[in-house]
Design a protein around this motif. Sequence first.
Motif, PDB file in Angstrom:
ATOM      1  N   LEU A 119       2.419   1.620  -3.426  1.00 36.02           N
ATOM      2  CA  LEU A 119       1.438   2.135  -4.381  1.00 36.02           C
ATOM      3  C   LEU A 119       1.173   3.615  -4.167  1.00 36.02           C
ATOM      4  CD1 LEU A 119      -0.905  -0.955  -4.439  1.00 36.02           C
ATOM      5  CD2 LEU A 119       0.230   0.025  -6.450  1.00 36.02           C
ATOM      6  N   ALA A 120       1.191   4.072  -2.930  1.00 32.48           N
ATOM      7  CA  ALA A 120       1.031   5.500  -2.667  1.00 32.48           C
ATOM      8  C   ALA A 120       2.170   6.291  -3.318  1.00 32.48           C
ATOM      9  CB  ALA A 120       0.977   5.765  -1.163  1.00 32.48           C
ATOM     10  N   MET A 167      -4.241   0.211  -3.993  1.00 33.87           N
ATOM     11  CA  MET A 167      -3.744   0.558  -2.659  1.00 33.87           C
ATOM     12  C   MET A 167      -4.793   0.231  -1.589  1.00 33.87           C
ATOM     13  SD  MET A 167      -2.476   4.248  -1.180  1.00 33.87           S
ATOM     14  CE  MET A 167      -4.137   4.875  -1.039  1.00 33.87           C
ATOM     15  N   ALA A 220       0.835  -1.208   0.000  1.00 30.39           N
ATOM     16  CA  ALA A 220       0.000   0.000   0.000  1.00 30.39           C
ATOM     17  C   ALA A 220       0.869   1.257   0.000  1.00 30.39           C
ATOM     18  CB  ALA A 220      -0.941   0.000   1.201  1.00 30.39           C
TER      19      ALA A 220
END
Length: 133
Positions: free
Chosen positions: A92-93, A116, A89
């Motif tokens: 992906l951010a 995410m 996550a």
Amino acid sequence: MAMRTSARVTSPADQAYLLLRTVFTVAPIVFGLDKFTNLLTDWPGYLAPFVDRLVPGTAQQAMYAVGVIEILAGILVAVRPRWGGLVVAAWLAGIIVNLLILGNYYDVALRDFGLMVAALALSRLAVRQDSRA
């Protein structure tokens, strides 16, 4: 953590956990490996010039580092999905921020936002699985 009985995989939450864990293990490893071959796309083209100036070396060398990180993230999801989901996550951010800076890939950034959220859901479902072990 392996499922102990087939009956546990019949619940929708267990099925969702298994699907998310599988996808977030395989996809980062495949995409990470592709950073070394550029078969799926020209990965350096997705690196924002601002980010490229921040990291040492060429954009392709940055993609090699990205590939290693993605492979490690996929392995982490396989062995520790609770923490691996959080790492994916966060990763992906970072990709979302890079794409927004690049400015040409808002659709991909939106898709990655959905991924995410799914990675965060995996982490939360893994907490449930850990408590049931």
